[in-house]
Write an enzyme that holds these catalytic residues in place. Structure first.
Site, PDB file in Angstrom:
ATOM      1  CB  SER A   1     -20.950  -0.723  26.728  1.00  0.00           C
ATOM      2  OG  SER A   1     -20.782   0.500  26.079  1.00  0.00           O
TER       3      SER A   1
ATOM      4  NE  ARG B   1     -25.612   0.594  14.989  1.00  0.00           N
ATOM      5  CZ  ARG B   1     -25.520  -0.103  16.104  1.00  0.00           C
ATOM      6  NH1 ARG B   1     -25.344   0.517  17.257  1.00  0.00           N
ATOM      7  NH2 ARG B   1     -25.614  -1.411  16.099  1.00  0.00           N
TER       8      ARG B   1
ATOM      9  CG  ASP C   1     -13.151  -0.858  24.494  1.00  0.00           C
ATOM     10  OD1 ASP C   1     -13.366   0.169  23.814  1.00  0.00           O
ATOM     11  OD2 ASP C   1     -13.956  -1.296  25.339  1.00  0.00           O
TER      12      ASP C   1
ATOM     13  CG  HIS D   1     -16.929  -0.722  23.152  1.00  0.00           C
ATOM     14  ND1 HIS D   1     -16.603  -0.724  24.494  1.00  0.00           N
ATOM     15  CD2 HIS D   1     -18.266  -0.488  23.100  1.00  0.00           C
ATOM     16  CE1 HIS D   1     -17.697  -0.498  25.216  1.00  0.00           C
ATOM     17  NE2 HIS D   1     -18.710  -0.355  24.395  1.00  0.00           N
ATOM     18  CG  ASP D   2     -18.429  -4.267  18.085  1.00  0.00           C
ATOM     19  OD1 ASP D   2     -19.212  -3.612  18.818  1.00  0.00           O
ATOM     20  OD2 ASP D   2     -18.517  -4.295  16.852  1.00  0.00           O
TER      21      ASP D   2
END
Lengths: 377, 377
Positions: A153, A223, A318, A351-352
């Site tokens: 990232s 967040r 992602d 994405h995680d």
């Protein structure tokens, strides 16, 4: 997976007395980076691997803070003896970025001139500034050249900058779930996160600490929004579906769906560990990064100076940094005839996924680190 | 495109004296719907078309509010003499939904029992409640059966509910850019929008009008977030790219990228025309809609009672309600042997495409409205 751990790790501090001239034009006369190391630097000092962290990460990438710590570092599944980034072989370094909130000099640090927290006075730092400060740390540690610089990232952007601006100082570069610059949509999400924080009445124009306040609601919203972009749509559906926490509709605004509960929890937890000004600064560094801007938008031209071997990895689901974005880097490197391996890894985790112990991904990472160092004859 | 307009339109009011029993268990003893009509109801009263609006829409779908009004209704490109929904042929009705903020009874209306705004006391209403109130309006207008019920996005959900629960009262159904229920990710975005509004100190637990306040920041954030989901990633890139408003980085938090400017402007403009409690209520109606929940998750079983002809349209770049979601409706109808036409329309405009004058889309809409009314022998 090998469950070996690097064990209890004590963070160290590097105080850079020579300071740094930042991209914004401002200067910090002195700054501190907090960092951790795992494994041992060999005599030739040629086995050092730098890990660059992402938006909400820090220097604590592996191991435990204490013997009874139940939560290991953020990339513990990849870093340790026998793991993909094998600490029996590599000397691994991870620093909290300048402007961070985990011990390195940042907006919550005391400003020497005033004796009060920097707050709004802390300058915006860039990916290039981070790399320059990491280079100062490398010098401090006696590392002339990294065997590898690795990042996911926003960390991948730092790795990319290392390759471009400091080619003699990096042998291998690993760029995971990243992009050569943010998309318009990425910037738009960041802008909403910033507006959420900055419009919180407790933000006090960035000087909230001086007001004994924290923009909790804004940071929580930021967040929560981030979390949506870290997960894939399918991943969210598989994890939470439309499950109702109480089994039926409540017709009020309490938590109803499990996904709401998850997001609120994640938001709350984050507020207790992260600084809002650092969050703002990190999103700006993301927005600004665009190495091709220095070469008229031509990414291949921007990458020309690089001499490292590259490994670029992306994850199928992602959508924050989609595989198509990673392939822009790969295509530019290939256009230049530069050495690059690319993997698009199947994963439903969005994405995680870059933080997850996905076996083919870790295996490729392990193998890549063992490739011959010189990409060009 | 034909630029013919229905001209200046005067909204009308329907006061339903018999009230409504809502899905939440509460009752409104009386309510008002504000609505507009375009074209003329024929003697047989069989040429009436109901337009159902989406989250931020209202009853003003076509024409002008006054002779010097520069901004026509939200679907003026589709409704008018000679247009896709041809007012020379159809009598078109569009009402502001119950709970809205454009004239129908909603959270900002005066609560009879107290003489003060409903605020937090306004009950949560559902898609089914809206359809029931629209049915009362149909009766008031002497319309026993709609020639068509047409809706995009949340409006499409209303059209779907008409087909399922009131099959005898609708001949054709048009569902554009919609889904049979929200995805987990959709709910997550809605939850963040709600949290943005509800955590604004000016929200006062929904009673902001009584406090002479408006949760401007929260509603602005909610709208900004909505806008990201209405546009496609490619559409955003094409429209704004990474263009800097001042041509260079400012290293501060002022507007820098054009997309930031756009989002802030859209957010600000919305706050001046929309009520925060209505926004909350609309997102909940979206979250709750799930007709298949009544048939154990079996959408085909839920659709069994429908007798209308269906036209379902989706747009290639819509990721809020992607074509795959629309096809769930189509597949369920086809499994039942019900009459359905489906079109996936190429467009770079994301979810917003449903409001745009895309010629093939409007042509299909026009043609569908002219299909024979009876789908089944």
């Amino acid at each position: 997976m090998d469950s070996a751990s690097v064990g209890v790790v004590t963070p160290q501090q590097f105080v850079c007395e020579t300071g740094i001239d930042l991209a914004c034009g401002q200067r910090l006369d002195q700054y501190t980076l907090v960092y951790e190391t795992y494994g041992a630097l060999n005599a030739a000092a040629d086995n050092a691997v730098l890990i660059c962290h992402a938006l909400s990460g820090d220097h604590h990438a592996a191991g435990l803070r204490s013997a009874d710590d139940s939560k290991p570092g953020w990339w513990d599944n990849a870093i340790g003896p026998g793991k993909a980034i094998d600490t029996n072989r590599w000397f691994v370094v991870c620093a909290n970025n300048l402007g961070g909130c985990a011990g390195s000099t940042g907006p919550a640090s005391t400003k020497p001139a005033t004796g009060k927290p920097f707050g709004r006075d802390f300058p915006l730092v860039t990916v290039e500034d981070w790399v320059d400060s990491q280079a100062a740390l490398a010098q401090h540690l006696g590392i002339g050249r990294w065997a590898a610089v690795v990042g996911g990232s926003l960390g991948g952007m730092q790795a990319l900058d290392w390759a471009i601006r400091r080619p003699a100082q990096v042998q291998r570069v690993v760029i995971v779930a990243a992009a050569p610059r943010l998309s318009t949509q990425n910037i738009a999400f960041n802008e909403i996160a910033r507006q959420a924080i900055r419009s919180d009445p407790d933000f006090h124009d960035g000087d909230y600490l001086a007001h004994n306040a924290i923009p909790r609601h804004g940071l929580k919203l930021a967040r929560m929004l981030g979390h949506i972009t870290y997960l894939s749509g399918d991943g969210m559906r598989n994890k939470f579906g439309r499950e109702l926490r109480e089994g039926k509709l409540s017709f009020n605004f309490d938590v109803e769906f499990q996904v709401e509960s998850y997001l609120r929890y994640q938001g709350e937890a984050f507020v207790n560990r992260f600084d809002a000004n650092t969050y703002l600064l990190m999103t700006k560094a993301l927005d600004y990064f665009d190495p091709a801007a220095r070469t008229g938008g031509d990414l291949a031209a921007a990458l020309k100076p690089a001499s490292a071997r590259f490994f670029v990895a992306a994850f199928s689901s992602d959508w924050r940094f989609a595989p198509t974005r990673s392939r822009e880097i790969v295509d530019a490197l290939m256009a230049n005839g530069q050495a690059v391996s690319y993997a698009e890894i199947e994963s439903p985790h969005g994405h995680d996924a870059f933080l997850m112990p996905i076996e083919p991904y870790h295996q490729m990472l392990r193998d890549f680190l063992q490739t011959p160092a010189e990409a060009r004859a």
